[in-house]
Design a protein around this motif. Structure first.
Motif, PDB file in Angstrom:
ATOM      1  N   ARG A 119       0.840  -1.211   0.000  1.00  0.00           N
ATOM      2  CA  ARG A 119       0.000   0.000   0.000  1.00  0.00           C
ATOM      3  C   ARG A 119       0.871   1.256   0.000  1.00  0.00           C
ATOM      4  O   ARG A 119       0.462   2.317  -0.449  1.00  0.00           O
ATOM      5  CB  ARG A 119      -0.892  -0.001   1.236  1.00  0.00           C
ATOM      6  N   TYR A 120       2.096   1.117   0.520  1.00  0.00           N
ATOM      7  CA  TYR A 120       2.987   2.253   0.698  1.00  0.00           C
ATOM      8  C   TYR A 120       4.075   2.243  -0.368  1.00  0.00           C
ATOM      9  O   TYR A 120       4.660   1.197  -0.665  1.00  0.00           O
ATOM     10  CB  TYR A 120       3.604   2.211   2.102  1.00  0.00           C
ATOM     11  N   VAL A 121       4.349   3.424  -0.925  1.00  0.00           N
ATOM     12  CA  VAL A 121       5.330   3.574  -2.001  1.00  0.00           C
ATOM     13  C   VAL A 121       6.313   4.663  -1.615  1.00  0.00           C
ATOM     14  O   VAL A 121       5.918   5.779  -1.294  1.00  0.00           O
ATOM     15  CB  VAL A 121       4.628   3.922  -3.337  1.00  0.00           C
ATOM     16  N   GLY A 122       7.596   4.330  -1.628  1.00  0.00           N
ATOM     17  CA  GLY A 122       8.603   5.329  -1.318  1.00  0.00           C
ATOM     18  C   GLY A 122       9.961   4.707  -1.027  1.00  0.00           C
ATOM     19  O   GLY A 122      10.043   3.567  -0.595  1.00  0.00           O
ATOM     20  N   GLU A 123      10.856   5.223  -1.343  1.00  0.00           N
ATOM     21  CA  GLU A 123      11.037   6.601  -1.742  1.00  0.00           C
ATOM     22  C   GLU A 123      11.138   6.632  -3.260  1.00  0.00           C
ATOM     23  O   GLU A 123      11.928   5.906  -3.847  1.00  0.00           O
ATOM     24  CB  GLU A 123      12.301   7.144  -1.079  1.00  0.00           C
ATOM     25  N   VAL A 124      10.345   7.447  -3.881  1.00  0.00           N
ATOM     26  CA  VAL A 124      10.341   7.620  -5.332  1.00  0.00           C
ATOM     27  C   VAL A 124      10.363   9.117  -5.634  1.00  0.00           C
ATOM     28  O   VAL A 124      10.066   9.923  -4.761  1.00  0.00           O
ATOM     29  CB  VAL A 124       9.093   6.973  -5.980  1.00  0.00           C
ATOM     30  N   GLY A 125      10.716   9.487  -6.852  1.00  0.00           N
ATOM     31  CA  GLY A 125      10.661  10.910  -7.188  1.00  0.00           C
ATOM     32  C   GLY A 125      11.692  11.343  -8.196  1.00  0.00           C
ATOM     33  O   GLY A 125      12.073  10.587  -9.087  1.00  0.00           O
ATOM     34  N   LEU A 126      12.146  12.588  -8.019  1.00  0.00           N
ATOM     35  CA  LEU A 126      13.085  13.221  -8.950  1.00  0.00           C
ATOM     36  C   LEU A 126      14.195  13.909  -8.171  1.00  0.00           C
ATOM     37  O   LEU A 126      13.959  14.450  -7.092  1.00  0.00           O
ATOM     38  CB  LEU A 126      12.365  14.268  -9.806  1.00  0.00           C
ATOM     39  N   ASP A 127      15.388  13.893  -8.741  1.00  0.00           N
ATOM     40  CA  ASP A 127      16.526  14.562  -8.113  1.00  0.00           C
ATOM     41  C   ASP A 127      17.246  15.389  -9.167  1.00  0.00           C
ATOM     42  O   ASP A 127      17.806  14.845 -10.117  1.00  0.00           O
ATOM     43  CB  ASP A 127      17.484  13.543  -7.489  1.00  0.00           C
ATOM     44  N   GLY A 128      17.221  16.719  -8.992  1.00  0.00           N
ATOM     45  CA  GLY A 128      17.839  17.637  -9.936  1.00  0.00           C
ATOM     46  C   GLY A 128      19.233  18.082  -9.546  1.00  0.00           C
ATOM     47  O   GLY A 128      19.744  19.063 -10.085  1.00  0.00           O
ATOM     48  N   SER A 129      19.860  17.383  -8.611  1.00  0.00           N
ATOM     49  CA  SER A 129      21.222  17.734  -8.198  1.00  0.00           C
ATOM     50  C   SER A 129      22.177  17.625  -9.389  1.00  0.00           C
ATOM     51  O   SER A 129      21.959  16.799 -10.283  1.00  0.00           O
ATOM     52  CB  SER A 129      21.701  16.793  -7.089  1.00  0.00           C
ATOM     53  N   PRO A 130      23.222  18.444  -9.393  1.00  0.00           N
ATOM     54  CA  PRO A 130      24.160  18.440 -10.525  1.00  0.00           C
ATOM     55  C   PRO A 130      24.702  17.051 -10.881  1.00  0.00           C
ATOM     56  O   PRO A 130      24.840  16.729 -12.057  1.00  0.00           O
ATOM     57  CB  PRO A 130      25.283  19.370 -10.058  1.00  0.00           C
ATOM     58  N   GLN A 131      24.978  16.227  -9.895  1.00  0.00           N
ATOM     59  CA  GLN A 131      25.550  14.905 -10.180  1.00  0.00           C
ATOM     60  C   GLN A 131      24.565  13.955 -10.858  1.00  0.00           C
ATOM     61  O   GLN A 131      24.969  12.927 -11.388  1.00  0.00           O
ATOM     62  CB  GLN A 131      26.157  14.263  -8.930  1.00  0.00           C
ATOM     63  N   TYR A 132      23.264  14.305 -10.875  1.00  0.00           N
ATOM     64  CA  TYR A 132      22.253  13.459 -11.526  1.00  0.00           C
ATOM     65  C   TYR A 132      21.639  14.134 -12.750  1.00  0.00           C
ATOM     66  O   TYR A 132      20.690  13.613 -13.330  1.00  0.00           O
ATOM     67  CB  TYR A 132      21.170  13.053 -10.519  1.00  0.00           C
ATOM     68  N   LYS A 133      22.188  15.274 -13.144  1.00  0.00           N
ATOM     69  CA  LYS A 133      21.669  16.051 -14.274  1.00  0.00           C
ATOM     70  C   LYS A 133      21.583  15.216 -15.554  1.00  0.00           C
ATOM     71  O   LYS A 133      20.604  15.291 -16.287  1.00  0.00           O
ATOM     72  CB  LYS A 133      22.557  17.278 -14.491  1.00  0.00           C
ATOM     73  N   ASP A 134      22.583  14.400 -15.798  1.00  0.00           N
ATOM     74  CA  ASP A 134      22.602  13.586 -17.021  1.00  0.00           C
ATOM     75  C   ASP A 134      21.541  12.489 -17.019  1.00  0.00           C
ATOM     76  O   ASP A 134      21.290  11.878 -18.054  1.00  0.00           O
ATOM     77  CB  ASP A 134      23.977  12.945 -17.208  1.00  0.00           C
ATOM     78  N   HIS A 135      20.925  12.238 -15.891  1.00  0.00           N
ATOM     79  CA  HIS A 135      19.953  11.149 -15.770  1.00  0.00           C
ATOM     80  C   HIS A 135      18.528  11.660 -15.585  1.00  0.00           C
ATOM     81  O   HIS A 135      17.621  10.863 -15.306  1.00  0.00           O
ATOM     82  CB  HIS A 135      20.336  10.241 -14.598  1.00  0.00           C
ATOM     83  N   HIS A 136      18.339  12.954 -15.758  1.00  0.00           N
ATOM     84  CA  HIS A 136      17.025  13.551 -15.490  1.00  0.00           C
ATOM     85  C   HIS A 136      15.928  12.969 -16.377  1.00  0.00           C
ATOM     86  O   HIS A 136      14.825  12.666 -15.886  1.00  0.00           O
ATOM     87  CB  HIS A 136      17.081  15.072 -15.634  1.00  0.00           C
ATOM     88  N   GLU A 137      16.190  12.784 -17.664  1.00  0.00           N
ATOM     89  CA  GLU A 137      15.154  12.239 -18.561  1.00  0.00           C
ATOM     90  C   GLU A 137      14.734  10.839 -18.136  1.00  0.00           C
ATOM     91  O   GLU A 137      13.546  10.515 -18.128  1.00  0.00           O
ATOM     92  CB  GLU A 137      15.642  12.243 -20.012  1.00  0.00           C
ATOM     93  N   LEU A 138      15.706  10.028 -17.769  1.00  0.00           N
ATOM     94  CA  LEU A 138      15.388   8.678 -17.297  1.00  0.00           C
ATOM     95  C   LEU A 138      14.591   8.734 -15.999  1.00  0.00           C
ATOM     96  O   LEU A 138      13.632   7.978 -15.819  1.00  0.00           O
ATOM     97  CB  LEU A 138      16.665   7.849 -17.115  1.00  0.00           C
ATOM     98  N   GLN A 139      14.959   9.631 -15.101  1.00  0.00           N
ATOM     99  CA  GLN A 139      14.190   9.800 -13.857  1.00  0.00           C
ATOM    100  C   GLN A 139      12.738  10.150 -14.170  1.00  0.00           C
ATOM    101  O   GLN A 139      11.815   9.615 -13.546  1.00  0.00           O
ATOM    102  CB  GLN A 139      14.787  10.899 -12.982  1.00  0.00           C
ATOM    103  N   LEU A 140      12.531  11.062 -15.118  1.00  0.00           N
ATOM    104  CA  LEU A 140      11.169  11.456 -15.499  1.00  0.00           C
ATOM    105  C   LEU A 140      10.374  10.271 -16.032  1.00  0.00           C
ATOM    106  O   LEU A 140       9.198  10.096 -15.700  1.00  0.00           O
ATOM    107  CB  LEU A 140      11.203  12.575 -16.543  1.00  0.00           C
ATOM    108  N   ILE A 141      11.007   9.461 -16.864  1.00  0.00           N
ATOM    109  CA  ILE A 141      10.330   8.294 -17.436  1.00  0.00           C
ATOM    110  C   ILE A 141       9.943   7.316 -16.330  1.00  0.00           C
ATOM    111  O   ILE A 141       8.798   6.861 -16.257  1.00  0.00           O
ATOM    112  CB  ILE A 141      11.229   7.616 -18.497  1.00  0.00           C
ATOM    113  N   VAL A 142      10.891   6.991 -15.478  1.00  0.00           N
ATOM    114  CA  VAL A 142      10.633   6.019 -14.410  1.00  0.00           C
ATOM    115  C   VAL A 142       9.595   6.554 -13.424  1.00  0.00           C
ATOM    116  O   VAL A 142       8.651   5.846 -13.053  1.00  0.00           O
ATOM    117  CB  VAL A 142      11.946   5.625 -13.702  1.00  0.00           C
ATOM    118  N   PHE A 143       9.736   7.811 -13.013  1.00  0.00           N
ATOM    119  CA  PHE A 143       8.772   8.389 -12.080  1.00  0.00           C
ATOM    120  C   PHE A 143       7.378   8.434 -12.712  1.00  0.00           C
ATOM    121  O   PHE A 143       6.375   8.159 -12.051  1.00  0.00           O
ATOM    122  CB  PHE A 143       9.234   9.773 -11.640  1.00  0.00           C
TER     123      PHE A 143
END
Length: 170
Positions: A119-143
């Motif tokens: 019933r509970y989901v977490g931790e999920v979301g998005l991280d815009g920190s500089p070290q994850y900038k290159d992975h933002h599109e993938l984060q958006l897809i997965v989230f």
């Protein structure tokens, strides 16, 4: 519970005092605290990342603290759930942390298949920190897939990671 940095009850978790309330996000609206007029709920705790998760769980139970134990990957959820299932004060959330999405992307299918069991989901979301900038599109897809699956399933309680994310990122 002793935390590595002693800055809060659970490291960086969020503890909320609930004054004798019935909490609708708990199965059946269970009372948080049967020993007194108030109980504490930690809505975000990485119990599995402590050196001795069972000791943390026992201490929380002793202190009458309800814990939402968030996980970082669907694979980690399996182990955490089996280790903590005997604690009535702990619910284990199915997670897929955005910092790990780029290294564990194939686990999204596992996440979707396990969603009906939690019933509970977490931790999920998005991280815009500089070290994850290159992975933002993938984060958006997965989230996006996680949110869609939760919407289809209905009745989920989510704890969402959002760091350095603004309108331009979503």
């Amino acid at each position: 519970v002793d935390s590595p940095n002693r800055s809060s009850a659970r490291g960086h978790g969020i503890a909320s005092t609930i004054h004798g309330c019935l909490c609708p996000w708990l199965e059946g609206g269970r009372r948080l605290c049967d020993k007194g007029p108030q109980g504490i709920a930690d809505m975000h705790c990485h119990v599995d990342l402590y050196p001795d998760p069972i000791a943390v769980a026992r201490e929380a139970a002793r202190d009458n603290i309800w814990v939402l134990a968030v996980t970082t990957t669907p694979t980690a959820w399996h182990g955490t759930r089996s280790r903590l299932q005997s604690f009535e004060n702990i619910e284990v959330a199915l997670g897929f942390h955005p910092e790990l999405v780029h290294t564990r992307r194939t686990e999204i299918s596992l996440f979707e298949s396990l969603l009906q069991t939690s019933r509970y989901v977490g931790e999920v979301g998005l991280d815009g920190s500089p070290q994850y900038k290159d992975h933002h599109e993938l984060q958006l897809i997965v989230f996006g897939r996680i949110l869609s699956a939760c919407k289809r399933a209905g009745g989920k309680v989510l704890t969402i990671h959002s760091r350095r994310i603004g309108r331009a990122h979503v």
